[in-house]
Scaffold this motif. Structure first.
Motif, PDB file in Angstrom:
ATOM      1  N   LEU A 109       0.829  -1.211   0.000  1.00 30.59           N
ATOM      2  CA  LEU A 109       0.000   0.000   0.000  1.00 30.59           C
ATOM      3  C   LEU A 109       0.862   1.259   0.000  1.00 30.59           C
ATOM      4  O   LEU A 109       0.542   2.239  -0.687  1.00 30.59           O
ATOM      5  N   GLU A 110       1.958   1.243   0.756  1.00 28.89           N
ATOM      6  CA  GLU A 110       2.847   2.419   0.789  1.00 28.89           C
ATOM      7  C   GLU A 110       3.455   2.679  -0.581  1.00 28.89           C
ATOM      8  O   GLU A 110       3.564   3.838  -1.017  1.00 28.89           O
ATOM      9  N   GLY A 134     -11.624   8.059 -13.146  1.00 32.43           N
ATOM     10  CA  GLY A 134     -11.531   8.999 -12.048  1.00 32.43           C
ATOM     11  C   GLY A 134     -10.223   8.787 -11.307  1.00 32.43           C
ATOM     12  O   GLY A 134      -9.162   8.666 -11.914  1.00 32.43           O
ATOM     13  N   ASN A 135     -10.295   8.704  -9.981  1.00 35.71           N
ATOM     14  CA  ASN A 135      -9.103   8.472  -9.165  1.00 35.71           C
ATOM     15  C   ASN A 135      -8.976   6.993  -8.814  1.00 35.71           C
ATOM     16  O   ASN A 135      -8.682   6.642  -7.668  1.00 35.71           O
ATOM     17  N   ALA A 136      -9.197   6.131  -9.786  1.00 31.46           N
ATOM     18  CA  ALA A 136      -9.091   4.691  -9.550  1.00 31.46           C
ATOM     19  C   ALA A 136      -8.582   4.014 -10.815  1.00 31.46           C
ATOM     20  O   ALA A 136      -8.793   4.500 -11.936  1.00 31.46           O
ATOM     21  N   LEU A 137      -7.910   2.894 -10.614  1.00 36.74           N
ATOM     22  CA  LEU A 137      -7.509   2.043 -11.730  1.00 36.74           C
ATOM     23  C   LEU A 137      -8.567   0.972 -11.915  1.00 36.74           C
ATOM     24  O   LEU A 137      -9.019   0.344 -10.942  1.00 36.74           O
ATOM     25  N   SER A 138      -8.988   0.779 -13.147  1.00 38.08           N
ATOM     26  CA  SER A 138     -10.006  -0.214 -13.476  1.00 38.08           C
ATOM     27  C   SER A 138      -9.309  -1.518 -13.840  1.00 38.08           C
ATOM     28  O   SER A 138      -8.668  -1.621 -14.883  1.00 38.08           O
ATOM     29  N   VAL A 139      -9.420  -2.506 -12.961  1.00 33.48           N
ATOM     30  CA  VAL A 139      -8.622  -3.731 -13.050  1.00 33.48           C
ATOM     31  C   VAL A 139      -9.506  -4.932 -13.380  1.00 33.48           C
ATOM     32  O   VAL A 139     -10.464  -5.225 -12.656  1.00 33.48           O
ATOM     33  N   HIS A 185     -14.032  -7.762 -12.086  1.00 32.70           N
ATOM     34  CA  HIS A 185     -13.738  -6.358 -12.393  1.00 32.70           C
ATOM     35  C   HIS A 185     -13.676  -5.597 -11.074  1.00 32.70           C
ATOM     36  O   HIS A 185     -14.616  -5.659 -10.277  1.00 32.70           O
ATOM     37  N   TYR A 186     -12.578  -4.876 -10.883  1.00 29.66           N
ATOM     38  CA  TYR A 186     -12.351  -4.164  -9.630  1.00 29.66           C
ATOM     39  C   TYR A 186     -11.886  -2.748  -9.919  1.00 29.66           C
ATOM     40  O   TYR A 186     -11.255  -2.481 -10.936  1.00 29.66           O
ATOM     41  N   TYR A 187     -12.188  -1.850  -8.990  1.00 29.59           N
ATOM     42  CA  TYR A 187     -11.593  -0.521  -9.000  1.00 29.59           C
ATOM     43  C   TYR A 187     -10.651  -0.433  -7.809  1.00 29.59           C
ATOM     44  O   TYR A 187     -11.033  -0.772  -6.678  1.00 29.59           O
ATOM     45  N   VAL A 188      -9.428   0.010  -8.063  1.00 29.35           N
ATOM     46  CA  VAL A 188      -8.461   0.215  -6.991  1.00 29.35           C
ATOM     47  C   VAL A 188      -8.339   1.717  -6.785  1.00 29.35           C
ATOM     48  O   VAL A 188      -7.795   2.433  -7.624  1.00 29.35           O
ATOM     49  N   ASP A 189      -8.888   2.189  -5.671  1.00 25.79           N
ATOM     50  CA  ASP A 189      -8.935   3.623  -5.397  1.00 25.79           C
ATOM     51  C   ASP A 189      -7.543   4.163  -5.069  1.00 25.79           C
ATOM     52  O   ASP A 189      -6.759   3.518  -4.378  1.00 25.79           O
ATOM     53  N   TYR A 190      -7.295   5.382  -5.566  1.00 30.08           N
ATOM     54  CA  TYR A 190      -6.022   6.056  -5.314  1.00 30.08           C
ATOM     55  C   TYR A 190      -6.289   7.318  -4.494  1.00 30.08           C
ATOM     56  O   TYR A 190      -7.218   8.064  -4.813  1.00 30.08           O
ATOM     57  N   PRO A 191      -5.541   7.553  -3.437  1.00 29.31           N
ATOM     58  CA  PRO A 191      -4.338   6.829  -3.018  1.00 29.31           C
ATOM     59  C   PRO A 191      -4.586   5.734  -1.973  1.00 29.31           C
ATOM     60  O   PRO A 191      -3.648   5.122  -1.495  1.00 29.31           O
ATOM     61  N   GLU A 192      -5.846   5.489  -1.603  1.00 30.56           N
ATOM     62  CA  GLU A 192      -6.118   4.591  -0.478  1.00 30.56           C
ATOM     63  C   GLU A 192      -5.680   3.147  -0.748  1.00 30.56           C
ATOM     64  O   GLU A 192      -5.259   2.437   0.164  1.00 30.56           O
ATOM     65  N   GLY A 193      -5.825   2.689  -1.998  1.00 33.64           N
ATOM     66  CA  GLY A 193      -5.512   1.304  -2.309  1.00 33.64           C
ATOM     67  C   GLY A 193      -6.639   0.346  -1.972  1.00 33.64           C
ATOM     68  O   GLY A 193      -6.435  -0.868  -1.901  1.00 33.64           O
TER      69      GLY A 193
END
Length: 200
Positions: free
Chosen positions: A11-12, A32-37, A43-51
């Motif tokens: 995460l760091e 937006g502020n997420a990577l679409s994985v 299908h997942y969204y990885v939110d940035y910067p929280e992870g």
């Protein structure tokens, strides 16, 4: 195994990386502020910067070791291209040291689950977007990440030998993930394939 420390380190690294660089190098698009994985049919969204991992549609909840694996992939900011040359786990850096755990975690379950009925491997892989290849008696290749493919091979039992198998990677693999991650990845892939046949 306790994955808390490894998850915190991952995460760091994610929070310290540029979102745009991760999108460019991973091959996963931004929303937006997420990577679409996309990962093994989910299908997942990885939110940035929280992870944080957000599930979409019928995606399965990801165990922490799989989240760590995905975070490691996202934060590898190189743009290695596939070579098309396949290598075994033993040919990865330090792979020969860990070949027994790798065999126990990934190859043995592959052979136990699909050796008696190899065609089921083709069916299960197709459900995850995999493609048949011409290796072994039955072989499939799955693109697990945009820059990482996993090739699974089965040889059927005959009068002299029991069923056997192998799992191969592109020779660019070592520049994308550490060797131990490929043991996790192969195990996760085989588990996903097994669930596709058990859900029939």
């Amino acid at each position: 195994m306790n994955y808390t420390a490894a998850h915190q380190v991952a995460l760091e690294r994610f929070r310290a990386a540029s979102l745009e660089a991760m999108a460019r190098c991973s091959g996963f698009p931004l929303e937006g502020n997420a990577l679409s994985v996309e990962f093994l049919g989910g299908h997942y969204y990885v939110d940035y910067p929280e992870g944080n991992f957000r599930l979409q549609a019928s995606a399965e909840e990801l165990p922490v070791f799989t989240q760590i694996l995905i975070l490691h992939y996202l934060t590898n900011l190189t743009e290695s291209a596939a070579t098309g040359q396949l290598i075994s786990f033993k040919e990865l850096p330090g792979g020969s040291i860990y070949i027994q755990p790798f065999t126990h975690r990934a190859i043995d379950p592959l052979v136990r689950s699909f050796g008696p009925e190899p065609d089921k491997l083709l069916e299960a892989a197709a459900r995850l977007g995999g493609q048949a290849n011409e290796l072994g008696n039955v072989g499939v290749t799955l693109r697990v990440f945009p820059r990482v493919s996993v090739t699974l091979i089965l040889w059927s039992a005959d009068d002299e030998f029991p069923a056997s198998g192998n799992i191969l990677f592109d020779s660019s693999a070592a520049s994308i993930l550490p060797t131990e991650d490929y043991a996790v990845l192969a195990s996760v892939v085989v588990g996903a394939l097994k669930r596709r046949i058990s859900s029939n």
